[in-house]
Motif scaffolding. Sequence first.
Motif, PDB file in Angstrom:
ATOM      1  N   LEU A   1      51.798  33.030  38.642  1.00  0.00           N
ATOM      2  CA  LEU A   1      51.202  31.741  39.000  1.00  0.00           C
ATOM      3  C   LEU A   1      49.721  31.696  38.621  1.00  0.00           C
ATOM      4  O   LEU A   1      49.222  30.666  38.151  1.00  0.00           O
ATOM      5  CB  LEU A   1      51.369  31.493  40.504  1.00  0.00           C
ATOM      6  CG  LEU A   1      52.800  31.253  40.985  1.00  0.00           C
ATOM      7  CD1 LEU A   1      52.834  31.125  42.503  1.00  0.00           C
ATOM      8  CD2 LEU A   1      53.393  30.009  40.345  1.00  0.00           C
ATOM      9  N   LEU A   2      49.022  32.823  38.794  1.00  0.00           N
ATOM     10  CA  LEU A   2      47.614  32.855  38.400  1.00  0.00           C
ATOM     11  C   LEU A   2      47.471  32.764  36.885  1.00  0.00           C
ATOM     12  O   LEU A   2      46.545  32.116  36.375  1.00  0.00           O
ATOM     13  CB  LEU A   2      46.955  34.131  38.928  1.00  0.00           C
ATOM     14  CG  LEU A   2      45.437  34.241  38.732  1.00  0.00           C
ATOM     15  CD1 LEU A   2      44.722  33.056  39.354  1.00  0.00           C
ATOM     16  CD2 LEU A   2      44.915  35.548  39.321  1.00  0.00           C
ATOM     17  N   PHE A   3      48.385  33.398  36.140  1.00  0.00           N
ATOM     18  CA  PHE A   3      48.376  33.266  34.688  1.00  0.00           C
ATOM     19  C   PHE A   3      48.573  31.806  34.277  1.00  0.00           C
ATOM     20  O   PHE A   3      47.899  31.307  33.357  1.00  0.00           O
ATOM     21  CB  PHE A   3      49.472  34.120  34.071  1.00  0.00           C
ATOM     22  CG  PHE A   3      49.025  35.498  33.676  1.00  0.00           C
ATOM     23  CD1 PHE A   3      48.154  35.687  32.623  1.00  0.00           C
ATOM     24  CD2 PHE A   3      49.477  36.602  34.371  1.00  0.00           C
ATOM     25  CE1 PHE A   3      47.740  36.951  32.259  1.00  0.00           C
ATOM     26  CE2 PHE A   3      49.069  37.878  34.020  1.00  0.00           C
ATOM     27  CZ  PHE A   3      48.196  38.055  32.958  1.00  0.00           C
TER      28      PHE A   3
ATOM     29  N   PHE B   1      54.652  40.253  44.253  1.00  0.00           N
ATOM     30  CA  PHE B   1      53.340  40.360  43.604  1.00  0.00           C
ATOM     31  C   PHE B   1      53.374  39.819  42.175  1.00  0.00           C
ATOM     32  O   PHE B   1      52.426  39.157  41.730  1.00  0.00           O
ATOM     33  CB  PHE B   1      52.878  41.814  43.610  1.00  0.00           C
ATOM     34  CG  PHE B   1      52.608  42.370  44.984  1.00  0.00           C
ATOM     35  CD1 PHE B   1      52.140  41.552  45.991  1.00  0.00           C
ATOM     36  CD2 PHE B   1      52.839  43.697  45.266  1.00  0.00           C
ATOM     37  CE1 PHE B   1      51.898  42.047  47.260  1.00  0.00           C
ATOM     38  CE2 PHE B   1      52.599  44.207  46.532  1.00  0.00           C
ATOM     39  CZ  PHE B   1      52.123  43.383  47.531  1.00  0.00           C
ATOM     40  N   SER B   2      54.445  40.101  41.441  1.00  0.00           N
ATOM     41  CA  SER B   2      54.513  39.601  40.061  1.00  0.00           C
ATOM     42  C   SER B   2      54.605  38.085  40.023  1.00  0.00           C
ATOM     43  O   SER B   2      54.080  37.445  39.091  1.00  0.00           O
ATOM     44  CB  SER B   2      55.719  40.223  39.343  1.00  0.00           C
ATOM     45  OG  SER B   2      56.932  39.822  39.948  1.00  0.00           O
TER      46      SER B   2
ATOM     47  N   GLY C   1      40.596  40.945  41.286  1.00  0.00           N
ATOM     48  CA  GLY C   1      40.632  40.819  42.738  1.00  0.00           C
ATOM     49  C   GLY C   1      42.044  40.734  43.283  1.00  0.00           C
ATOM     50  O   GLY C   1      42.340  41.284  44.348  1.00  0.00           O
ATOM     51  N   LEU C   2      42.941  40.053  42.550  1.00  0.00           N
ATOM     52  CA  LEU C   2      44.322  39.959  42.999  1.00  0.00           C
ATOM     53  C   LEU C   2      44.995  41.329  42.990  1.00  0.00           C
ATOM     54  O   LEU C   2      45.720  41.686  43.917  1.00  0.00           O
ATOM     55  CB  LEU C   2      45.095  38.982  42.110  1.00  0.00           C
ATOM     56  CG  LEU C   2      46.508  38.621  42.559  1.00  0.00           C
ATOM     57  CD1 LEU C   2      46.493  37.971  43.932  1.00  0.00           C
ATOM     58  CD2 LEU C   2      47.183  37.692  41.546  1.00  0.00           C
TER      59      LEU C   2
END
Length: 347
Positions: free
Chosen positions: A329-331, A323-324, A276-277
């Motif tokens: 942060l999601l990782f 974006f990276s 989704g991201l």
Amino acid sequence: MASNLADPQAGVAAPVTDRRGAGTIGPTLSVLSPVFVVAAALVVHQFLPTEQLPPLTWLDALPEWRHPYPVALALVALGALLAALAHAVVPALRAVVRHNAPLVAGAVGVAAVWELVTTKMNWLHQPFFPGPNEVLGAIIEDRVLLLESAWHSLRLLLAGYAVGATAGLVTGIVVGWFPRVRYWAMPALKFIGPIPATALIPLVMTIWKDSFTCAVALIGFAVWFPMTILTSSGIANVRLSYLDVARTLGAGRFYLIFRVAVPAAMPNIFIGLFMGLGASFLTLIVAETAGVPAGLGWYLSWQKGYMEYAKMYGALVLSAVFFSTLMTLLFQARDRVLKWQKGVIKW
């Protein structure tokens, strides 16, 4: 044989010393690789003739050594030397420095090749392919507007992503847990979900007049579909033994869903968040070109209209960093929540 074992001068210790010496050369070269690549990039920048004729900008009033590209290379070299010193002095930082130094060297090498094929060799021509010095100058020149655009994009992205992820999580739990809902909902999801979110721009613009709300709806739809599919798949494939044990201990439906099924489905849920991201990034840029008065996508469209390709590439570089960072942060959130997977599943 006995004399070899008793003699301390036997030829057994020599290979050990050689292996140790060879073992120190590899890490040293790895840690200092950014310095070597920066030196090569500076040689290319300083001594090769310039074949590409850049447009007149504010950089022409500065001496060569104050241009942003050589200054950036010098800062990278200084940082690499400090990292090498920390590698030698602080044992806790050695793994981090050894891991990141080749990546920094590779990034500098890409920048050197970029300058070589544009500014120095003119294989890629102006105005469509400016060199790194011109792009860095454009970023510095428009830094205030770029930061403001990044802030607007962040607000829009987080709003749309939160709406889509929340809706997808709720829909996925309902579809995955209740077989009757899944029977009716899955055909509808297979029919509606593959529609690109950007194809719905005319529809959402007729429903909502505010451009920000339209963009949030588009991003939310792009996130909702992968989040729903992967969450429902994770919920539906929870091991029956987990549920049976919880029922034996007296767990109700609410407990089974939110204390058993959802935690067991977290790997699938995070895959949906990642997908989704990525979809939200694509939708964000297109949505901002369709009427949003600010943002990185708006800035890209605006600069392309004026053929300011250096500023356009600067916005692309900032978008990549933007974006990276969110993906990283999601990782990190995934690593913290799914810490129990380490050693069980390769990440």
